[in-house]
Design an enzyme around this catalytic site. Structure first.
Site, PDB file in Angstrom:
ATOM      1  N   TYR A  56       0.828  -1.212   0.000  1.00 42.68           N
ATOM      2  CA  TYR A  56       0.000   0.000   0.000  1.00 42.68           C
ATOM      3  C   TYR A  56       0.861   1.261   0.000  1.00 42.68           C
ATOM      4  O   TYR A  56       0.474   2.290  -0.553  1.00 42.68           O
ATOM      5  CB  TYR A  56      -1.001  -0.031   1.166  1.00 42.68           C
ATOM      6  CG  TYR A  56      -2.170  -0.939   0.860  1.00 42.68           C
ATOM      7  CD1 TYR A  56      -2.150  -2.280   1.248  1.00 42.68           C
ATOM      8  CD2 TYR A  56      -3.251  -0.483   0.111  1.00 42.68           C
ATOM      9  CE1 TYR A  56      -3.190  -3.136   0.913  1.00 42.68           C
ATOM     10  CE2 TYR A  56      -4.308  -1.332  -0.219  1.00 42.68           C
ATOM     11  CZ  TYR A  56      -4.262  -2.653   0.172  1.00 42.68           C
ATOM     12  OH  TYR A  56      -5.290  -3.495  -0.179  1.00 42.68           O
ATOM     13  N   HIS A 109     -14.900   1.546  -0.761  1.00 47.85           N
ATOM     14  CA  HIS A 109     -13.805   0.628  -0.406  1.00 47.85           C
ATOM     15  C   HIS A 109     -12.699   1.356   0.358  1.00 47.85           C
ATOM     16  O   HIS A 109     -11.574   0.853   0.449  1.00 47.85           O
ATOM     17  CB  HIS A 109     -13.225  -0.030  -1.672  1.00 47.85           C
ATOM     18  CG  HIS A 109     -14.161  -1.031  -2.283  1.00 47.85           C
ATOM     19  ND1 HIS A 109     -13.948  -1.577  -3.527  1.00 47.85           N
ATOM     20  CD2 HIS A 109     -15.335  -1.556  -1.836  1.00 47.85           C
ATOM     21  CE1 HIS A 109     -14.933  -2.428  -3.800  1.00 47.85           C
ATOM     22  NE2 HIS A 109     -15.796  -2.420  -2.797  1.00 47.85           N
ATOM     23  N   CYS A 117      -6.575   2.297  12.827  1.00 53.54           N
ATOM     24  CA  CYS A 117      -6.015   1.455  13.888  1.00 53.54           C
ATOM     25  C   CYS A 117      -6.872   0.197  14.027  1.00 53.54           C
ATOM     26  O   CYS A 117      -8.074   0.285  14.324  1.00 53.54           O
ATOM     27  CB  CYS A 117      -5.997   2.219  15.219  1.00 53.54           C
ATOM     28  SG  CYS A 117      -5.406   1.198  16.594  1.00 53.54           S
ATOM     29  N   GLY A 175     -15.913   2.148 -15.857  1.00 52.31           N
ATOM     30  CA  GLY A 175     -14.601   1.571 -15.592  1.00 52.31           C
ATOM     31  C   GLY A 175     -14.571   0.529 -14.501  1.00 52.31           C
ATOM     32  O   GLY A 175     -13.619   0.458 -13.718  1.00 52.31           O
ATOM     33  N   THR A 176     -15.608  -0.311 -14.440  1.00 50.75           N
ATOM     34  CA  THR A 176     -15.586  -1.395 -13.472  1.00 50.75           C
ATOM     35  C   THR A 176     -16.053  -2.678 -14.141  1.00 50.75           C
ATOM     36  O   THR A 176     -16.967  -2.660 -14.965  1.00 50.75           O
ATOM     37  CB  THR A 176     -16.448  -1.082 -12.228  1.00 50.75           C
ATOM     38  OG1 THR A 176     -16.459  -2.218 -11.344  1.00 50.75           O
ATOM     39  CG2 THR A 176     -17.871  -0.699 -12.581  1.00 50.75           C
ATOM     40  N   SER A 177     -15.412  -3.780 -13.750  1.00 51.05           N
ATOM     41  CA  SER A 177     -15.726  -5.067 -14.396  1.00 51.05           C
ATOM     42  C   SER A 177     -17.030  -5.652 -13.875  1.00 51.05           C
ATOM     43  O   SER A 177     -17.549  -6.620 -14.424  1.00 51.05           O
ATOM     44  CB  SER A 177     -14.592  -6.072 -14.145  1.00 51.05           C
ATOM     45  OG  SER A 177     -14.432  -6.256 -12.736  1.00 51.05           O
ATOM     46  N   LEU A 202     -14.310   0.090 -21.149  1.00 51.99           N
ATOM     47  CA  LEU A 202     -13.499  -0.351 -22.301  1.00 51.99           C
ATOM     48  C   LEU A 202     -14.102  -1.603 -22.933  1.00 51.99           C
ATOM     49  O   LEU A 202     -14.053  -1.799 -24.145  1.00 51.99           O
ATOM     50  CB  LEU A 202     -12.077  -0.643 -21.804  1.00 51.99           C
ATOM     51  CG  LEU A 202     -10.944  -0.595 -22.822  1.00 51.99           C
ATOM     52  CD1 LEU A 202     -10.932   0.723 -23.568  1.00 51.99           C
ATOM     53  CD2 LEU A 202      -9.602  -0.821 -22.138  1.00 51.99           C
TER      54      LEU A 202
HETATM   55  N1  APR Z   1     -11.340   3.221 -19.786  1.00 50.87           N
HETATM   56  C1  APR Z   1     -12.493   2.622 -19.388  1.00 50.87           C
HETATM   57  N2  APR Z   1     -12.545   1.387 -18.822  1.00 50.87           N
HETATM   58  C2  APR Z   1     -11.371   0.752 -18.646  1.00 50.87           C
HETATM   59  C3  APR Z   1     -10.123   1.305 -19.036  1.00 50.87           C
HETATM   60  C4  APR Z   1     -10.147   2.596 -19.620  1.00 50.87           C
HETATM   61  N3  APR Z   1      -9.014   3.202 -20.021  1.00 50.87           N
HETATM   62  N4  APR Z   1      -9.140   0.396 -18.740  1.00 50.87           N
HETATM   63  C5  APR Z   1      -9.760  -0.668 -18.176  1.00 50.87           C
HETATM   64  N5  APR Z   1     -11.092  -0.466 -18.138  1.00 50.87           N
HETATM   65  C6  APR Z   1     -12.129  -1.350 -17.605  1.00 50.87           C
HETATM   66  C7  APR Z   1     -11.861  -2.823 -17.833  1.00 50.87           C
HETATM   67  O1  APR Z   1     -12.404  -3.224 -19.076  1.00 50.87           O
HETATM   68  C8  APR Z   1     -12.608  -3.455 -16.652  1.00 50.87           C
HETATM   69  O2  APR Z   1     -13.970  -3.704 -17.009  1.00 50.87           O
HETATM   70  O3  APR Z   1     -12.144  -1.165 -16.209  1.00 50.87           O
HETATM   71  C9  APR Z   1     -12.567  -2.374 -15.564  1.00 50.87           C
HETATM   72  C10 APR Z   1     -11.591  -2.689 -14.436  1.00 50.87           C
HETATM   73  O4  APR Z   1     -12.077  -3.820 -13.771  1.00 50.87           O
HETATM   74  P1  APR Z   1     -11.310  -4.339 -12.470  1.00 50.87           P
HETATM   75  O5  APR Z   1      -9.852  -4.393 -12.768  1.00 50.87           O
HETATM   76  O6  APR Z   1     -12.021  -5.580 -12.020  1.00 50.87           O
HETATM   77  O7  APR Z   1     -11.499  -3.171 -11.399  1.00 50.87           O
HETATM   78  P2  APR Z   1     -12.777  -2.888 -10.499  1.00 50.87           P
HETATM   79  O8  APR Z   1     -14.033  -3.283 -11.229  1.00 50.87           O
HETATM   80  O9  APR Z   1     -12.669  -1.488 -10.043  1.00 50.87           O
HETATM   81  O10 APR Z   1     -12.551  -3.875  -9.246  1.00 50.87           O
HETATM   82  C11 APR Z   1     -13.521  -3.814  -8.209  1.00 50.87           C
HETATM   83  O11 APR Z   1     -12.182  -5.335  -6.885  1.00 50.87           O
HETATM   84  O12 APR Z   1     -10.112  -6.008  -6.114  1.00 50.87           O
HETATM   85  C12 APR Z   1     -11.259  -5.312  -5.791  1.00 50.87           C
HETATM   86  O13 APR Z   1     -11.380  -3.600  -4.199  1.00 50.87           O
HETATM   87  C13 APR Z   1     -10.934  -3.878  -5.499  1.00 50.87           C
HETATM   88  O14 APR Z   1     -12.271  -1.920  -5.923  1.00 50.87           O
HETATM   89  C14 APR Z   1     -11.745  -3.101  -6.522  1.00 50.87           C
HETATM   90  C15 APR Z   1     -12.845  -4.088  -6.893  1.00 50.87           C
END
Ligand code: APR
Length: 232
Positions: A56, A109, A117, A175-177, A202
């Protein structure tokens, strides 16, 4: 005159990817290089606190060196000019939304900016380099950990988020999977409350039927384009 829409936006690591911060599950993502069980669970921290704090510390340094990108700036512009409410919920622990001008961002998160602490629950600004021997400024016990939510722990601000989803007219996922709950369930919850749903990412949505609309592309391009459309 209908009431301006209430917008709830969920962001993930993809919105910060173009700022140089790694995502988790993309090719080369953090969880393809490190085992999340070692770095993002209470058990991993208990096993080797020095290793987890070093990870971290490294991420905190990466965030400090990063700059918000056009997607963060566009959401700050939307929040400032949209006549209805805009609630930004982020899974990210970086502060790029705030540094782009967004206010009152909900960090479900946690955030890399504070230390927690593990003994008494006190929080304080995280030093550049956290060390397992750091005494808690409140109770003096050396139990400092990052103020981030690990797997198996309860995300923060869930009541407030549930309330925002109930009021949402539009839910936007950026931007989240969509693989980690409870965030992965927010689109369905908003739709059940009557909201329309949009994904800006993406890659296309992992599940069909979750979003009324989806646009693919890098966030720094498609998010400003969407905000410009919304602000007319
Ligand atoms: N623009 C838009 N989307 C993007 C880009 C970009 N330049 N680059 C990557 N992505 C997309 C990917 O296609 C994917 O769908 O962002 C997403 C990232 O997914 P993850 O890596 O799974 O991240 P996230 O969804 O934020 O993960 C959720 O998992 O590990 C835990 O606590 C952690 O907060 C995190 C949570």
């Amino acid at each position: 005159m209908s009431k301006p829409a209430e917008i709830v936006i969920l962001t993930g690591a993809g919105i910060s990817a173009e700022s140089g911060l790694g995502t988790f599950r993309d090719v080369g993502g953090l969880w393809s290089r490190y085992d999340w069980r070692d770095l993002a669970t209470p058990e991993g921290f208990a096993r080797d606190p020095a290793f987890v704090l070093a990870f971290y510390n490294w991420r905190r340094e990466r965030v400090r060196a990063a700059e918000p990108n056009a997607a963060h700036a566009a959401l700050a512009r939307l929040s400032a000019r949209w006549p209805g409410g805009v609630t930004i919920v982020t899974q990210n622990v970086d502060d790029l939304h705030e540094r782009a001008g967004s206010r009152d961002v909900i960090h479900m998160h946690g955030t890399h900016l504070t230390a927690l602490c593990a003994s008494c629950g006190a929080r304080w600004p995280a030093p550049a380099a956290m060390d397992p021997a750091d005494p808690c400024p409140a109770c003096g016990i050396a139990a400092a950990r990052p103020d981030v939510v690990w797997f198996g722990e309860t995300p923060y601000h869930m009541e407030r988020i549930a309330g925002a989803l109930r009021q949402a007219d539009l839910f936007v996922s950026i931007g989240t999977s969509g693989t980690v709950y409870p965030a992965a369930g927010f689109a369905a919850a908003a739709r059940a409350a009557g909201a329309r749903s949009l994904q800006l990412n993406l890659e296309p949505p992992r599940k069909t039927g979750l979003f009324d609309a989806a646009r693919q592309g890098p966030a720094s391009i498609i998010v400003p384009d969407w905000v410009d459309e919304m602000l007319g």
